[in-house]
Design an enzyme around this catalytic site. Structure first.
Site, PDB file in Angstrom:
ATOM      1  N   GLU A   1       0.829  -1.212   0.000  1.00 19.44           N
ATOM      2  CA  GLU A   1       0.000   0.000   0.000  1.00 19.44           C
ATOM      3  C   GLU A   1       0.859   1.256   0.000  1.00 19.44           C
ATOM      4  O   GLU A   1       0.520   2.246  -0.648  1.00 19.44           O
ATOM      5  CB  GLU A   1      -0.945   0.003   1.212  1.00 19.44           C
ATOM      6  CG  GLU A   1      -1.919  -1.167   1.232  1.00 19.44           C
ATOM      7  CD  GLU A   1      -2.782  -1.245  -0.025  1.00 19.44           C
ATOM      8  OE1 GLU A   1      -3.104  -0.177  -0.588  1.00 19.44           O
ATOM      9  OE2 GLU A   1      -3.105  -2.360  -0.452  1.00 19.44           O
TER      10      GLU A   1
ATOM     11  N   ASP B   1       3.557  -4.370  -5.857  1.00 22.06           N
ATOM     12  CA  ASP B   1       4.096  -5.639  -5.350  1.00 22.06           C
ATOM     13  C   ASP B   1       5.621  -5.596  -5.308  1.00 22.06           C
ATOM     14  O   ASP B   1       6.255  -6.008  -4.333  1.00 22.06           O
ATOM     15  CB  ASP B   1       3.658  -6.806  -6.256  1.00 22.06           C
ATOM     16  CG  ASP B   1       2.231  -7.259  -5.946  1.00 22.06           C
ATOM     17  OD1 ASP B   1       1.649  -6.765  -4.968  1.00 22.06           O
ATOM     18  OD2 ASP B   1       1.711  -8.113  -6.699  1.00 22.06           O
TER      19      ASP B   1
HETATM   20 ZN   LIG Z   1      -2.739  -2.659  -4.553  1.00 21.98          ZN
END
Ligand SMILES: [Zn+2]
Length: 411
Positions: A278, A359
């Site tokens: 995030e 990611d």
């Molecule tokens: Zn995401």
């Protein structure tokens, strides 16, 4: 030059700007795992997780396609026949056929119609999610959320409809220019202001109790160059067993929000991986990118709508004189539905690239790809994800790379 020619020029210009922004700002170069890498990653997923994810996906499929279908067919029926115009004229009669009444009351009636036809599919979906233990909401809670959601929707709808038809009324030839600017502003407003206002309608937030995890998350955010004021816990378990976290607010109000489900289900290392992902979104300004592309797209859509309104045969089919009249609301909805269906896969493609970058950020920030992979497996298991959905559905609906891709990328 006539207004129509100016509109053509504006649409071409917006198209060029959108293309340039998409080509230069979307992270197209983030590595996409090869077929062999994905096959190797699939072998890491326990067979039970794969089967259960597929089964849930199959059970949801009829309601997903059903709501997609009615969401397209009903607007087309309202817009490509005089039905939509008749409804708007009819509900406007008690108000002497005033355009503003037609816009607001007509809009409300048509929104409720769309809402009602979608309702059975939503209920069906809820039944399936409950059967699989993914939703913890009883029907009362489900209905309360539905009510809150439609109340929020009605308020936004009234503002948008009132604003739009005031423009078409005051500037019949130039509304598209003001409308394009307005639509872009609405997208930006909905992206940044709205979440902060609406979050508390659905969830209650409490500060995360002081302890090593809270310190670790704050330290990690600071190390990433994005200090946060608070780490909050959302009471998501009231409605779901799903796991999630997000970062919201800007600058000094920035805060990490973690679902209580995530804290309960996942060990601290995995919570760190989710939060690091995030933080990646915040650091790379993904919300700003989405708002920028969305704003240009919305502006272009308004101009395109005006140009569509120059098509006489289409107006006759809808039984209206002008696309700017509230009676043409059905036709506008039909255009919006078709545009949504066509642009959805493109938006999802952009979203998947942005998610792949977040990611990568998570793995780099935590320096722990094993933890990231463990987190992906847990998300797949607890959220009952189809780890490798059919290609066509992936292209149409997937906003994230699938679990197998994310595992392969982490390797
Ligand atoms: Zn995401």
């Amino acid at each position: 030059m006539t207004p129509t020619w100016w509109a053509v020029v504006a649409l071409v210009a917006l198209g060029i700007v959108l293309t340039v922004a998409a080509v230069t700002l979307v992270p197209w170069r983030v590595h996409s795992p090869t077929r062999a890498e994905r096959a190797a990653a699939l072998a890491d997923v326990p067979a039970g997780v794969v089967t259960r994810g597929r089964a849930l996906h199959a059970a949801l499929r009829p309601s997903s396609y059903g709501s997609l279908l009615v969401g397209l067919v009903v607007p087309l029926l309202l817009g490509l026949t005089p039905a939509g115009a008749r409804i708007v004229v009819w509900v406007g009669q008690p108000f002497g056929g005033h355009w503003l009444a037609q816009a607001l009351v007509g809009g409300l009636v048509i929104m409720m119609m769309l809402w009602l036809v979608a309702l059975p599919f939503g209920a069906w979906r809820h039944t399936v999610l409950r059967d699989y233990g993914l939703s913890t909401q009883d029907w009362g809670g489900w209905a309360a959320d539905l009510f809150k959601g439609s109340a929020v929707g009605a308020v936004i709808g009234a503002v948008v409809l009132g604003g739009f038809y005031t423009l078409t009324h005051l500037a019949p030839d130039w509304w598209w220019a003001f409308g394009a600017v307005g639509a872009a502003a609405v997208v930006v407003l909905l992206s940044f202001v709205f979440p902060v206002l609406v979050e508390p309608v659905f969830n209650t937030f409490t500060p995360m109790p002081a302890g090593p995890l809270r310190d670790e998350l704050r330290t990690m955010a600071a190390r990433d160059g994005m200090p946060v004021r608070d780490v909050l816990v959302a009471d998501a378990s009231r409605r779901t067993t799903g796991l999630n976290a997000y970062v919201s607010g800007l600058g000094r109000t920035r805060r990490i929000v973690v679902y209580d489900t995530l804290l309960r289900e996942a060990p601290p290392g995995e919570v760190r991986s989710v939060v690091a992902h995030e933080l990646g979104h915040t650091k790379d300004r993904d919300a700003e990118l989405a708002a920028l592309l969305g704003a240009i797209g919305a502006a272009a859509a308004v101009v395109a709508l005006y140009l569509l309104g120059q098509w006489g045969a289409l107006l006759r089919r809808a039984g209206v004189n002008s696309i700017g009249s509230p009676t043409a609301m059905g036709l506008v909805l039909a255009a919006v539905a078709v545009a949504g269906l066509v642009s959805g896969p493109a938006q999802n493609l952009v979203s998947r690239r942005v998610e792949a970058r977040a990611d990568r950020h998570a793995v780099r920030l935590t320096g722990d790809s094993a933890e990231f992979a463990a987190m992906q497996l847990r998300l797949a298991e607890v959220n009952i994800t189809d780890v490798h959905p059919p290609r066509i559905e992936y292209l149409l609906f997937a906003t994230h790379p699938d679990t197998v891709e994310r595992l392969a990328a982490a390797r």
